[in-house]
Design a protein around this motif. Structure first.
Motif, PDB file in Angstrom:
ATOM      1  N   GLN A  19       0.815  -1.214   0.000  1.00 35.18           N
ATOM      2  CA  GLN A  19       0.000   0.000   0.000  1.00 35.18           C
ATOM      3  C   GLN A  19       0.846   1.259   0.000  1.00 35.18           C
ATOM      4  OE1 GLN A  19      -1.576   1.596   3.390  1.00 35.18           O
ATOM      5  NE2 GLN A  19      -3.304   2.616   2.424  1.00 35.18           N
ATOM      6  N   TRP A  20       1.903   1.292   0.782  1.00 32.55           N
ATOM      7  CA  TRP A  20       2.767   2.465   0.806  1.00 32.55           C
ATOM      8  C   TRP A  20       3.444   2.666  -0.548  1.00 32.55           C
ATOM      9  CZ3 TRP A  20       4.654   5.501   5.294  1.00 32.55           C
ATOM     10  CH2 TRP A  20       3.829   5.337   6.403  1.00 32.55           C
ATOM     11  N   PHE A  21       3.790   1.573  -1.203  1.00 33.04           N
ATOM     12  CA  PHE A  21       4.392   1.674  -2.537  1.00 33.04           C
ATOM     13  C   PHE A  21       3.373   2.198  -3.548  1.00 33.04           C
ATOM     14  CE2 PHE A  21       5.027  -0.187  -6.746  1.00 33.04           C
ATOM     15  CZ  PHE A  21       6.294   0.294  -7.056  1.00 33.04           C
ATOM     16  N   SER A  22       2.166   1.625  -3.557  1.00 36.76           N
ATOM     17  CA  SER A  22       1.149   2.049  -4.525  1.00 36.76           C
ATOM     18  C   SER A  22       0.724   3.495  -4.277  1.00 36.76           C
ATOM     19  CB  SER A  22      -0.075   1.122  -4.460  1.00 36.76           C
ATOM     20  OG  SER A  22      -0.724   1.215  -3.205  1.00 36.76           O
ATOM     21  N   SER A  53      -7.813  -3.271   0.345  1.00 41.02           N
ATOM     22  CA  SER A  53      -8.743  -2.549  -0.511  1.00 41.02           C
ATOM     23  C   SER A  53      -8.165  -1.202  -0.931  1.00 41.02           C
ATOM     24  CB  SER A  53     -10.072  -2.326   0.226  1.00 41.02           C
ATOM     25  OG  SER A  53     -10.666  -3.558   0.574  1.00 41.02           O
ATOM     26  N   ALA A  54      -7.557  -0.495   0.028  1.00 35.95           N
ATOM     27  CA  ALA A  54      -6.957   0.802  -0.276  1.00 35.95           C
ATOM     28  C   ALA A  54      -5.813   0.663  -1.272  1.00 35.95           C
ATOM     29  CB  ALA A  54      -6.450   1.449   1.012  1.00 35.95           C
ATOM     30  N   THR A  55      -5.037  -0.402  -1.141  1.00 35.33           N
ATOM     31  CA  THR A  55      -3.907  -0.636  -2.052  1.00 35.33           C
ATOM     32  C   THR A  55      -4.378  -0.834  -3.480  1.00 35.33           C
ATOM     33  OG1 THR A  55      -2.643  -1.685  -0.269  1.00 35.33           O
ATOM     34  CG2 THR A  55      -1.920  -2.115  -2.527  1.00 35.33           C
ATOM     35  N   ILE A  56      -5.424  -1.620  -3.645  1.00 32.87           N
ATOM     36  CA  ILE A  56      -5.942  -1.899  -4.986  1.00 32.87           C
ATOM     37  C   ILE A  56      -6.508  -0.632  -5.621  1.00 32.87           C
ATOM     38  CG2 ILE A  56      -7.667  -3.204  -6.291  1.00 32.87           C
ATOM     39  CD1 ILE A  56      -7.386  -5.423  -4.201  1.00 32.87           C
ATOM     40  N   ILE A  57      -7.233   0.175  -4.844  1.00 28.83           N
ATOM     41  CA  ILE A  57      -7.774   1.436  -5.362  1.00 28.83           C
ATOM     42  C   ILE A  57      -6.645   2.344  -5.841  1.00 28.83           C
ATOM     43  CG2 ILE A  57      -8.989   3.581  -4.757  1.00 28.83           C
ATOM     44  CD1 ILE A  57     -10.636   1.948  -2.771  1.00 28.83           C
ATOM     45  N   ASP A  58      -5.631   2.508  -5.007  1.00 28.30           N
ATOM     46  CA  ASP A  58      -4.511   3.390  -5.349  1.00 28.30           C
ATOM     47  C   ASP A  58      -3.773   2.900  -6.586  1.00 28.30           C
ATOM     48  OD1 ASP A  58      -5.190   4.875  -3.197  1.00 28.30           O
ATOM     49  OD2 ASP A  58      -3.491   4.316  -1.942  1.00 28.30           O
ATOM     50  N   LEU A  59      -3.580   1.589  -6.697  1.00 28.42           N
ATOM     51  CA  LEU A  59      -2.851   1.039  -7.834  1.00 28.42           C
ATOM     52  C   LEU A  59      -3.620   1.248  -9.136  1.00 28.42           C
ATOM     53  CD1 LEU A  59      -0.336  -0.478  -8.730  1.00 28.42           C
ATOM     54  CD2 LEU A  59      -1.567  -2.626  -8.362  1.00 28.42           C
ATOM     55  N   GLY A  79       2.662   5.846  -3.006  1.00 26.86           N
ATOM     56  CA  GLY A  79       3.754   6.686  -3.491  1.00 26.86           C
ATOM     57  C   GLY A  79       3.718   6.855  -4.994  1.00 26.86           C
ATOM     58  N   PHE A  80       3.442   5.758  -5.704  1.00 25.09           N
ATOM     59  CA  PHE A  80       3.341   5.812  -7.157  1.00 25.09           C
ATOM     60  C   PHE A  80       2.181   6.697  -7.596  1.00 25.09           C
ATOM     61  CE2 PHE A  80       1.247   3.862 -10.934  1.00 25.09           C
ATOM     62  CZ  PHE A  80       2.181   4.258 -11.885  1.00 25.09           C
ATOM     63  N   LEU A  81       1.010   6.510  -6.975  1.00 24.84           N
ATOM     64  CA  LEU A  81      -0.166   7.315  -7.300  1.00 24.84           C
ATOM     65  C   LEU A  81       0.072   8.788  -6.984  1.00 24.84           C
ATOM     66  CD1 LEU A  81      -3.128   7.928  -7.921  1.00 24.84           C
ATOM     67  CD2 LEU A  81      -3.711   7.088  -5.632  1.00 24.84           C
ATOM     68  N   TRP A  82       0.641   9.073  -5.834  1.00 22.77           N
ATOM     69  CA  TRP A  82       0.885  10.450  -5.407  1.00 22.77           C
ATOM     70  C   TRP A  82       1.777  11.175  -6.404  1.00 22.77           C
ATOM     71  CZ3 TRP A  82      -0.733  14.451  -3.107  1.00 22.77           C
ATOM     72  CH2 TRP A  82       0.054  15.371  -2.424  1.00 22.77           C
ATOM     73  N   SER A  83       2.813  10.499  -6.897  1.00 20.94           N
ATOM     74  CA  SER A  83       3.715  11.128  -7.865  1.00 20.94           C
ATOM     75  C   SER A  83       3.005  11.406  -9.186  1.00 20.94           C
ATOM     76  CB  SER A  83       4.939  10.239  -8.104  1.00 20.94           C
ATOM     77  OG  SER A  83       4.582   9.023  -8.733  1.00 20.94           O
TER      78      SER A  83
END
Length: 316
Positions: A166-169, A235-241, A171-175
């Protein structure tokens, strides 16, 4: 006076854009990490922001918007009425209404042709992300979003792996979001910043983000909190990815700015509809109402931004 308007517009825009759009990129991150100290989340977010901003400034010869403002020049004279848009966005944000900051801020600086292109790209983004989210969650909902699978995850050691994912996804989304929305934040400043302007603007943004994280996203965070399972890490990880990949592919097709809010609301709507249809059909009518309300809220921003844009053209 013009310099004061420019810096004042930047500060208001920076706060209102980040505060209104924080639900898109960091909303699920904040929800699922509600037990983590706010300043740890803040340090994580500002490290990525600082790298993304400075990298864009370096490779684009001072242009931190990644080319999004190349067709939207800074007016020769900044008059007071240009502040109407960020002030209106600030007021709307305080009421917890998610709107398109792209339309609200950039439309007052843009020509009719650019506004039309922004609207078309945003509408296509909503429609495609809505359908894409439905297809994805029709496939994965039973395995990843059912109460049984979520309870099972909480009892397994795999939760730690999902936490790292989740922290990785995020970070990717935020960038990817920053690359799209730096244009909204920096539109009041020169299109090419010197080192002093870069550092001063970065410091201002970091302080604004500290306040937002301290408030845990504020009232607008409720848009995410009311959706199914958004406090669950998986769930949050999948949404962000999904959102990050969509912005990376669709958002970078060209340099025309688009509304990331519309894309995010489209993903949430498609996700909620698929989960409800597969796992809880009794709530399908309530889901339709939620989707309609969210769509209506983002259209408020479009309507207000166009009214302000026409008003400014009249004042000119």
């Amino acid at each position: 006076m013009e310099l004061v308007i420019g810096y004042f517009g930047f500060i208001i825009s920076a706060y209102s854009v980040i505060a209104n759009d924080v639900i898109q990129t960091l909303g699920t991150f904040i929800s699922s990490n509600f037990k983590v100290k706010w300043w740890w989340l803040w340090l994580f977010a500002i490290s990525i922001l600082s790298v993304t901003l400075c990298y864009g400034w370096y490779i684009n010869d001072g242009d931190v918007s990644y080319g999004r403002l190349s067709n939207i020049p800074l007016p020769e004279t900044l008059e007071w009425w240009y502040l109407l848009a960020p002030i209106a966005l600030l007021a709307i944000t305080r009421y917890g209404i998610p709107v398109s900051t792209t339309f609200m801020i950039l439309s007052i600086f843009s020509s009719g042709m650019i506004i039309e292109k922004m609207i078309l790209k945003s509408v296509y983004g909503y429609a495609i992300s809505f359908v894409f989210a439905i297809l994805v969650y029709v496939v994965i909902s039973r395995k990843f979003e059912s109460n049984f699978s979520l309870d099972k995850l909480d009892k397994q050691k795999k939760r730690h792996y999902w936490l790292m994912a989740q922290w990785f996804s995020t970070g990717f989304l935020w960038s990817q979001w920053l690359i799209q929305d730096f244009a909204n934040i920096f539109v009041f400043l020169p299109r090419k910043l010197n080192l002093e302007q870069l550092l001063k603007s970065l410091t201002c943004i970091l302080l604004i983000m500290a306040y937002i994280f301290r408030k845990r996203g504020g009232k607008i965070q409720e848009i995410v909190n009311q959706k199914s399972n958004t406090k669950n890490i998986r769930s949050a990880t999948i949404i962000d990815l999904i959102y990050g990949v969509f912005l990376f592919v669709f958002g970078n097709l060209n340099s025309i700015p688009m509304s990331t809010t519309w894309v995010f609301i489209g993903i949430l709507a498609g996700r909620e509809l698929a989960i409800t249809y597969l796992l809880n059909k009794k709530k399908i009518k309530y889901t339709y109402i939620i989707i309609a309300k969210d769509f209506g809220k983002v259209n408020i921003g479009l309507a207000v931004s166009l009214v302000i844009a026409f008003l400014i053209q009249y004042l000119k």
